[in-house]
Design a protein around this motif. Structure first.
Motif, short mmCIF file in Angstrom:
data_model
loop_
_atom_site.label_atom_id
_atom_site.label_comp_id
_atom_site.label_asym_id
_atom_site.label_seq_id
_atom_site.Cartn_x
_atom_site.Cartn_y
_atom_site.Cartn_z
N ASP A 52 -2.11 6.24 11.32
CA ASP A 52 -0.88 5.80 12.00
C ASP A 52 -0.19 4.63 11.29
O ASP A 52 0.96 4.32 11.59
CB ASP A 52 -1.19 5.35 13.42
CG ASP A 52 -1.58 6.49 14.34
OD1 ASP A 52 -1.36 7.65 13.97
OD2 ASP A 52 -2.11 6.21 15.43
N GLY A 53 -0.90 3.95 10.38
CA GLY A 53 -0.39 2.70 9.80
C GLY A 53 0.96 2.86 9.12
O GLY A 53 1.32 3.94 8.63
N LEU A 54 1.72 1.77 9.07
CA LEU A 54 3.05 1.81 8.48
C LEU A 54 2.96 2.05 6.97
O LEU A 54 2.12 1.48 6.28
CB LEU A 54 3.79 0.50 8.76
CG LEU A 54 4.15 0.27 10.24
CD1 LEU A 54 4.73 -1.12 10.44
CD2 LEU A 54 5.13 1.35 10.73
N ALA A 55 3.85 2.91 6.48
CA ALA A 55 3.81 3.37 5.09
C ALA A 55 4.09 2.24 4.11
O ALA A 55 5.07 1.51 4.23
CB ALA A 55 4.84 4.48 4.90
N LEU A 56 3.20 2.14 3.12
CA LEU A 56 3.36 1.17 2.03
C LEU A 56 3.38 1.95 0.71
O LEU A 56 2.41 2.60 0.34
CB LEU A 56 2.21 0.17 2.04
CG LEU A 56 2.21 -0.92 0.97
CD1 LEU A 56 3.51 -1.73 0.99
CD2 LEU A 56 1.01 -1.84 1.13
N LEU A 57 4.53 1.92 0.05
CA LEU A 57 4.68 2.58 -1.25
C LEU A 57 4.20 1.64 -2.34
O LEU A 57 4.39 0.43 -2.24
CB LEU A 57 6.15 2.94 -1.50
CG LEU A 57 6.86 3.76 -0.43
CD1 LEU A 57 8.37 3.79 -0.73
CD2 LEU A 57 6.31 5.17 -0.38
N HIS A 58 3.58 2.18 -3.37
CA HIS A 58 3.32 1.35 -4.55
C HIS A 58 3.41 2.18 -5.82
O HIS A 58 3.36 3.42 -5.77
CB HIS A 58 2.01 0.56 -4.45
CG HIS A 58 0.75 1.36 -4.37
ND1 HIS A 58 -0.48 0.78 -4.56
CD2 HIS A 58 0.50 2.66 -4.12
CE1 HIS A 58 -1.43 1.70 -4.42
NE2 HIS A 58 -0.87 2.84 -4.16
N SER A 59 3.61 1.49 -6.94
CA SER A 59 3.84 2.20 -8.20
C SER A 59 3.22 1.44 -9.36
O SER A 59 3.11 0.21 -9.34
CB SER A 59 5.34 2.40 -8.45
OG SER A 59 5.98 1.16 -8.68
N PHE A 60 2.81 2.22 -10.36
CA PHE A 60 2.35 1.68 -11.64
C PHE A 60 3.29 2.23 -12.71
O PHE A 60 3.29 3.44 -12.96
CB PHE A 60 0.92 2.12 -11.93
CG PHE A 60 -0.12 1.64 -10.96
CD1 PHE A 60 -0.83 0.47 -11.20
CD2 PHE A 60 -0.38 2.36 -9.80
CE1 PHE A 60 -1.79 0.03 -10.30
CE2 PHE A 60 -1.35 1.93 -8.90
CZ PHE A 60 -2.05 0.76 -9.15
#
Length: 548
Positions: A52-60
């Motif tokens: 359910d957690g709020l979406a966290l985008l990350h990138s390399f």
């Protein structure tokens, strides 16, 4: 376990330069985009379920041997409403949210009515989808969110229902050779019917629409629909299979009770509590011919099981072979309630069924003269069987290939075609990734990578340009650590030998992600993607501080 699952992660809005050890192949130029839950408490309120957690985008971003990392919360309507209220006010599947207790009775009554047919969350935390030249964060509701893959900025909100009548959709679409998107969704009690809808989004639009900036989504077409066996209890599914000529869909006995769901808000329970595994039912295997756009009439079925991830499928010797990661029941979903992710987690995880790699074989043509009880499979590469029964029913028994793996990936150039290698997270005796696995279907052998205190994410295969061998390329995986002295890092493995080529460590709070994709520099204009001089200076300062 709180380090991995419970603690809210901070954003890294400006790109920070990673410390690279080893050597990154010079041809590896592009960006790894990943998605997953990063925030599980808002104010004094807390989500019930990790999913359910709020979406966290990350990138390399990988360029010329250097790696820059950044992360940003998806600014969904859900995120904005929760942050503004400083508590969870939008319901997720495992967490039902309620209006402000100070609101008057009329507002409360309206809230109850509006949840009867819920308007689902746009907290798109599961995957990243490429659609034409655009990128979207996806989940399993009717909403997707367009994102800027370079800055991770959240752009417009898209409702699938404007283009195709579905209430739920998978976060695992397929792409054909032309870049068209094929996906599936569930249409709940639409015109008195509940059905599973396969739809197609074209990779490009006509020239006239290109000039207007029209999205390919506006040209979405229904490819085929399959009636649900139950009007009010459709099957849950997370992915589906694809070959050159067929779609493989499993209607499994893990079902969503629509009547219970319609009253969940009033009863004070979550929508997830309305999902039930019916161990007495069968799992039905639907095969859709992509050329005729019609389901194959033969009734294929197998034993009850729960499948989240299809691995791959292909045609061979008059049958379809398809590989899935299967569970005996739905206990995996139960495990990821945050109440179970505690000090007893290891013990709790042993109560879940073990994820197993199973190969099924389905005959494309059933001989009407074949004897009842005979095996219809002629392929010699598998021990899977399909036994003819009365009334055009065929019972399919899989071949068990491997126990204890999840989050499977392949060389996508072999999607829908004969293939040999699966890359996955090994989860022996618990659903927690401890190692990265390369499984050879032909030899039934495996190679592994693992390190103390390291939790690997889904391993992603990136092919070497011009590669001829299926495993000629690298594996990328974001690694988080339970050791506070060991910073998280991007791992780069040689896909052939499974030896480490390089790692890029970053002094940030990295979250355990779910899915994503790699975007080669050739797929977009990189002129505005590389960090500016000021950003590089900031990144260098971060890097120096982390090494101090």
């Amino acid at each position: 376990m709180d380090i991995i699952f419970g603690k809210n992660k901070k954003e890294q809005l400006e790109p920070v330069r990673a410390k690279v050890t080893g050597k990154i192949p010079p041809w590896l130029q592009g960006t790894l985009l990943r998605n997953g839950p990063g925030m599980h408490t808002v104010g004094e309120s807390r989500y019930n379920h990790w999913f359910d957690g709020l979406a966290l985008l990350h990138s390399f971003s990988i360029r010329d041997g250097e790696v820059y990392y950044r992360s940003k919360y998806l600014r969904s309507d859900t995120y904005n409403a929760n942050i503004e209220a400083n508590r969870i006010v939008v319901s997720e599947f495992g967490t039902m949210a309620y209006p402000d207790p100070c609101k008057n009775i009329f507002a409360k009554a309206f809230s109850y009515l509006s949840h009867t047919i819920p308007d689902f969350t746009d907290n798109c935390l599961i995957n990243i989808m490429k659609c034409g030249k655009d990128f979207y964060a996806t989940t399993e509701t009717n909403y997707i969110r367009k994102i800027n893959p370079q800055t991770l900025e959240t752009l417009e909100k898209v409702d699938y229902r404007k283009y195709v009548a579905i209430n739920l959709a998978t976060a695992h679409p397929h792409y054909d050779g032309a870049g068209n998107v094929l996906n599936m969704g569930t249409s709940i009690v639409d015109k008195g019917k509940t059905k599973y809808v396969i739809f197609k989004i074209p990779a490009s639009v006509p020239e006239e629409d290109q000039k207007k900036g029209t999205s390919p989504l506006k040209h979405t077409e229904v490819f085929c629909s399959i009636p649900s066996r139950s009007l009010l209890s459709p099957s849950y599914y997370h992915s589906f299979g694809l070959t050159d000529n067929y779609v493989v869909f499993l209607e499994q006995p893990f079902k969503l009770d629509i009547l219970k769901m319609a009253t969940a808000y009033m009863r004070g329970v979550s929508w997830a509590s309305c999902m039930t595994f019916h161990g007495e039912d069968k799992t039905y295997i639907h095969i859709v011919d992509r050329r005729t756009r019609r389901p194959v009439p033969t009734k294929f079925y197998t034993d009850p099981m729960v499948v989240f991830h299809h691995v791959n499928a292909h045609e061979e010797d008059g049958c379809i072979l398809f590989d899935v990661i299967a569970y005996q029941d739905s206990s995996l979903y139960q495990l990821f309630y945050l109440a179970n992710l505690n000090q007893d987690f290891e013990e709790n995880s042993r109560l879940t069924s073990v994820p197993t790699l199973r190969r099924f074989a389905v005959p494309l043509h059933v001989d009407k003269n074949a004897e009842v009880g005979s095996n219809l499979i002629r392929a010699t590469s598998t021990r899977a069987t399909a036994m003819k029964e009365k009334d055009d029913h065929v019972y399919c028994q899989p071949e068990l290939l491997y126990e204890g793996l999840e989050l499977p990936q392949i060389n996508y150039a072999h999607n829908g075609k004969p293939y040999r290698y699966i890359y996955a997270a090994e989860v022996q005796w618990s659903p927690i990734p401890t190692k990265i696995l390369k499984y050879d279907i032909r030899t039934k052998s495996s190679l592994k990578w693992g390190e103390e205190s390291c939790w690997p994410a889904e391993p992603l295969f990136v092919p070497t340009p011009g590669a001829k061998d299926e495993d000629d390329g690298v594996i990328l995986s974001a690694i988080v650590s339970t050791d506070p002295q060991k910073p998280p890092f991007l791992l780069i493995l040689d896909a052939k030998s499974f030896t480490e080529l390089a790692r890029a460590s970053v002094a940030v709070e990295m979250h355990l992600d779910l899915h994503g994709l790699f975007v080669p520099d050739t797929d977009w204009d990189t002129r505005h993607q590389s960090p500016s001089k000021a950003q590089q200076d900031t990144a260098a300062d971060h890097h120096a501080a982390s090494q101090a």
